[in-house]
Design an enzyme around this catalytic site. Sequence first.
Site, PDB file in Angstrom:
ATOM      1  N   HIS A 147     -11.365  78.208  12.827  1.00  4.81           N
ATOM      2  CA  HIS A 147     -11.768  77.789  11.478  1.00  4.81           C
ATOM      3  C   HIS A 147     -10.589  77.137  10.765  1.00  4.81           C
ATOM      4  O   HIS A 147      -9.449  77.254  11.209  1.00  4.81           O
ATOM      5  CB  HIS A 147     -12.246  78.985  10.643  1.00  4.81           C
ATOM      6  CG  HIS A 147     -13.662  79.381  10.919  1.00  4.81           C
ATOM      7  ND1 HIS A 147     -13.992  80.282  11.899  1.00  4.81           N
ATOM      8  CD2 HIS A 147     -14.841  78.999  10.339  1.00  4.81           C
ATOM      9  CE1 HIS A 147     -15.317  80.439  11.920  1.00  4.81           C
ATOM     10  NE2 HIS A 147     -15.855  79.672  10.991  1.00  4.81           N
ATOM     11  N   LYS A 151      -9.637  79.779   5.424  1.00  3.78           N
ATOM     12  CA  LYS A 151     -10.609  80.872   5.629  1.00  3.78           C
ATOM     13  C   LYS A 151      -9.917  82.214   5.437  1.00  3.78           C
ATOM     14  O   LYS A 151      -8.848  82.463   6.001  1.00  3.78           O
ATOM     15  CB  LYS A 151     -11.231  80.758   7.033  1.00  3.78           C
ATOM     16  CG  LYS A 151     -12.270  81.831   7.277  1.00  3.78           C
ATOM     17  CD  LYS A 151     -13.309  81.416   8.294  1.00  3.78           C
ATOM     18  CE  LYS A 151     -14.353  82.499   8.491  1.00  3.78           C
ATOM     19  NZ  LYS A 151     -15.202  82.691   7.309  1.00  3.78           N
TER      20      LYS A 151
END
Length: 240
Positions: A147, A151
């Site tokens: 990600h 995040k």
Amino acid sequence: MNINVGLFGGSGKMGKAIEQILPDMKGKNKLTPFLYIGKGTSNLFSISAEKITNVEPDILKEVDVWIDFTSPEGLAELLKATEKLKTSVVSGSTGLSKKDFSKLKKMSKNRKIFWASNMSPGLWAFRQAMKSLSHISHFDFAIEEIHHTEKKDNPSGTAKTLHGDLEKIVNKKVQLQQGIRIGGVFGVHKLSAASWSEVITMQHQALNRTVFAEGALLAGNWLVSQKNSLYSMDDIFLKK
Ligand SMILES: NC(=O)c1ccc[n+]([C@@H]2O[C@H](COP(=O)([O-])OP(=O)(O)OC[C@H]3O[C@@H](n4cnc5c(N)ncnc54)[C@H](OP(=O)(O)O)[C@@H]3O)[C@@H](O)[C@H]2O)c1
């Protein structure tokens, strides 16, 4: 039927994705952008406020469904602020603890709540395909995820969902590794199954945030006609 939408976490990355696609969403009910909670003001929503606690109860009660993409703390704040009104809530916030899930379950006796770690239809189909792994449960398994660097939770909520599914399907413990955080990656989830003779790789990659935003708004449109309970993606796809 007209559905007044409340957006919680409006100034976040997912909040902005929701704002972008909301006017074009088609569905059983008409979704009207009503109340925006987040930094700044929204040109799309009728009313904007930075904090939900600053909004008059008469306005809060006009919201038919909340779309939440914030954090475990944000979701708890939203549920508290709307508890008496029993407003329906769709949440994609991840990083929730077991205690948070028990609270959701308890609260859903009095209101409609939808929660999914991943709102994309492709990821749901991925989870269905995983069921065939029961036939090769003696293989070794690994789940990896990548990600963007902003995040907050690690491993991702989706990786935890896939991991929970996998352990049930193959009926054994599988180690869940920490995810990789690089650049602006929306989300990649990879499952590997290996024996000494072959390897299977299944991968899902989100190409934009629209896919999650659309899923959340579809869920909102669907949720308002359900009875009080806690719902997730299976309820939309399997009971259609
Ligand atoms: N289920 C899915 O399909 C899916 C898809 C993508 C992301 N997500 C999850 O959705 C959440 C948001 O993701 P994002 O990428 O949009 O993150 P983000 O860009 O960091 O945005 C989060 C937003 O939530 C607000 N917020 C956080 N805690 C809050 C609180 N206690 N009260 C009020 N507002 C609060 C933040 O406000 P401030 O800026 O003021 O802190 C920010 O505007 C994360 O949990 C992420 O993992 C889920």
